[in-house]
Design a protein around this motif. Structure first.
Motif, PDB file in Angstrom:
ATOM      1  N   ASP A 344     -37.571 -37.803 -29.941  1.00 37.97           N
ATOM      2  CA  ASP A 344     -38.539 -38.856 -29.630  1.00 37.97           C
ATOM      3  C   ASP A 344     -39.881 -38.638 -30.318  1.00 37.97           C
ATOM      4  O   ASP A 344     -40.471 -39.566 -30.860  1.00 37.97           O
ATOM      5  CB  ASP A 344     -38.744 -38.940 -28.114  1.00 37.97           C
ATOM      6  N   ARG A 421     -27.310 -41.312 -32.514  1.00 36.56           N
ATOM      7  CA  ARG A 421     -26.401 -42.095 -31.657  1.00 36.56           C
ATOM      8  C   ARG A 421     -26.984 -43.482 -31.383  1.00 36.56           C
ATOM      9  O   ARG A 421     -26.264 -44.485 -31.400  1.00 36.56           O
ATOM     10  CB  ARG A 421     -26.156 -41.352 -30.343  1.00 36.56           C
ATOM     11  N   ARG A 422     -28.294 -43.535 -31.132  1.00 39.02           N
ATOM     12  CA  ARG A 422     -28.947 -44.816 -30.869  1.00 39.02           C
ATOM     13  C   ARG A 422     -28.896 -45.713 -32.109  1.00 39.02           C
ATOM     14  O   ARG A 422     -28.638 -46.920 -32.006  1.00 39.02           O
ATOM     15  CB  ARG A 422     -30.404 -44.588 -30.469  1.00 39.02           C
ATOM     16  N   ASP A 426     -26.882 -49.557 -32.675  1.00 36.53           N
ATOM     17  CA  ASP A 426     -27.720 -50.744 -32.802  1.00 36.53           C
ATOM     18  C   ASP A 426     -27.001 -51.849 -33.583  1.00 36.53           C
ATOM     19  O   ASP A 426     -26.462 -51.601 -34.671  1.00 36.53           O
ATOM     20  CB  ASP A 426     -29.024 -50.387 -33.510  1.00 36.53           C
ATOM     21  N   THR A 443     -37.794 -46.756 -34.037  1.00 36.08           N
ATOM     22  CA  THR A 443     -38.208 -45.600 -33.247  1.00 36.08           C
ATOM     23  C   THR A 443     -39.410 -45.893 -32.360  1.00 36.08           C
ATOM     24  O   THR A 443     -39.712 -45.120 -31.444  1.00 36.08           O
ATOM     25  CB  THR A 443     -38.524 -44.408 -34.161  1.00 36.08           C
ATOM     26  N   HIS A 447     -36.774 -46.978 -25.083  1.00 37.53           N
ATOM     27  CA  HIS A 447     -35.331 -46.790 -24.855  1.00 37.53           C
ATOM     28  C   HIS A 447     -35.111 -45.947 -23.606  1.00 37.53           C
ATOM     29  O   HIS A 447     -36.011 -45.348 -23.065  1.00 37.53           O
ATOM     30  CB  HIS A 447     -34.688 -46.124 -26.081  1.00 37.53           C
TER      31      HIS A 447
END
Length: 447
Positions: A344, A421-422, A426, A443, A447
């Motif tokens: 993150d 993974r995100r 998408d 980013t 989320h």
């Protein structure tokens, strides 16, 4: 062919080069800092030499120590990998002056392509299309204003000796140009010791497309297709694909002919990558990397070629032994760079790997020098692994990468696996609808 090669690098790329050497029956010499004494490439090489303390400037950038290691071990050639000294023309020149072979392009070509203005003027003269902008270095703010008015806003001020996104600033309008000019030059001076800048038209929705080239010493030049490297954060690539979701075979062939013709006229040798911005069906050359790229495995997967092996063969004076018509493209490949970073905040997360279990199975490749108990040092780049998958179609490659990342276990440190993974989940990514600006926007979403 060489009998012994010194690998002037560390981590996964050092191990990658070592494996190619082994398959060619070539002995290897690993060099390492004190921080890398227990590194995997050091353990597996035929010989290892410590060349200095942890800091890169005292070890992996220490030319005298590297050359001394080559001399005392009897190495005949040096492979620089990527990063560190791989695009240092003075190093390449010094290696050759000491009677060793530099596995890469000539020092002259490294120097020529290392200056972005020289690279652009050279490529333009050879028929390669460019982004509209200044003809060379800008001498004054007034000159920058004149060029910006000619090409139209927004514009991008770029350091001639730039890289990694440093020394680059966007001006959306005339009122922002002075600040962009000042900041870009200051950043360039700090990062590169050179505040020279030039100006380009800023493309608002481009893809970053690059073309892999190999050229031997006998006038043969071929390309191995394109890689789409548009998924970048702060100009650092995170995920790459071969081929691009937006290019046709006809477009690939056209830009491939342009690039190979240009490099043949240059007399280029060994591996190289031409990088383009691609928007509205148009390619615009931005720079050339005169080395192996981090993302070379996706090309290897779709073309069934060992690019490092080919680099070594070329440096040994061998002919390619094939032509462009012999190169075919099969399926789709995706690479995810696994960095030791918070997924993150992107803060580096060095430390000890408590558990390491890489994924496997059909069409899955992991390039990494990690092992359980390995301590990721805080002194170097945060990339610790690359996961590469190959499948008949892009959709199948995405599914395979999902599966591979679900299997990948790295405990004890944080990695960017959750971010990958995100991205893969998408819908926009799955449809291939992204540009070089997409990841920054992605980013920043909650989320």
């Amino acid at each position: 062919m060489f009998s012994k090669i010194l690998i002037a690098n560390r981590g996964e790329i050092a191990l990658r080069i070592l494996r190619a050497c082994r398959e060619l029956g070539i002995k290897t010499v690993a060099v390492h800092s004190t921080a890398d004494a227990d590194a995997m490439h050091v353990r597996l090489a035929d010989e290892a030499v410590c060349i200095g303390p942890a800091a890169s400037r005292d070890s992996y950038l220490n030319v005298a120590a590297i050359l001394a290691a080559a001399t005392i071990t009897g190495a005949e050639a040096i492979h620089p990998g990527y990063g560190f000294l791989s695009e240092n023309a003075d190093f390449a020149e010094t290696v050759e002056a000491h009677g060793l072979t530099f596995i890469g392009p000539t020092a002259d070509h490294i120097r020529m392509m290392g200056d972005k203005i020289t690279a652009k003027t050279t490529m333009e003269a050879l028929g390669v299309p460019l982004v509209p902008g200044s003809d060379g270095e800008l001498k004054s703010l007034e000159e920058a204003r004149a060029v910006a008015e000619k090409v139209g806003y927004p514009v991008l001020i770029k350091a001639t000796a730039g890289g990694g996104g440093r020394g680059m600033k966007v001006a959306q309008s005339a009122s922002e140009l002075e600040e962009a000019w000042s900041v870009a030059r200051t950043e360039a001076r700090t990062a590169f010791g050179n505040d020279a800048v030039y100006l380009e038209k800023y493309l608002d929705k481009p893809r970053h497309i690059e073309l892999q080239i190999l050229a031997d010493n006998h006038g043969n030049v071929v390309h191995f297709g394109e890689r789409d490297c548009s998924l970048q954060r702060r100009h650092q690539k995170l995920l790459e694909e071969a081929g691009s979701p937006v290019l046709s075979a006809e477009q690939r062939d056209a830009i491939g002919r342009t690039a190979t013709d240009a490099l043949a006229k240059m007399g280029y040798r060994n591996a190289g990558t031409l990088e383009f911005l691609y928007q509205d069906g148009q390619f615009c050359f931005i720079e050339m990397n005169t080395r192996l790229q981090v993302e070379h495995p996706v090309t290897e997967m779709v073309c069934d070629v060992d690019l490092v092996r080919e680099q070594i063969r070329i440096a040994a004076g061998e002919e390619l032994g094939y032509t462009q018509s012999d190169i075919s493209f099969s399926g789709h490949a995706i690479e995810c760079r696994i960095n030791a970073e918070d997924p993150d905040t992107f803060a580096p997360c060095p430390g000890t790997v408590a558990v390491y279990h890489p994924p496997g199975g059909l069409g899955v490749r992991v390039d990494s020098a990690l092992y359980t108990g390995y301590r990721v040092p805080p002194y170097y780049d945060s990339m610790i692994a690359k996961v590469i998958v190959h499948a008949p179609t892009r959709a199948q490659a995405i599914a395979r990468m999902h599966r591979a990342l679900d299997e990948f276990v790295v405990e004890g440190i944080k990695t960017v696996i959750p971010l990958h993974r995100r991205i893969l989940a998408d819908p926009e990514f799955q449809k291939g609808e992204y540009t070089i600006h997409w990841l920054e926007q992605f980013t920043s979403r909650p989320h």
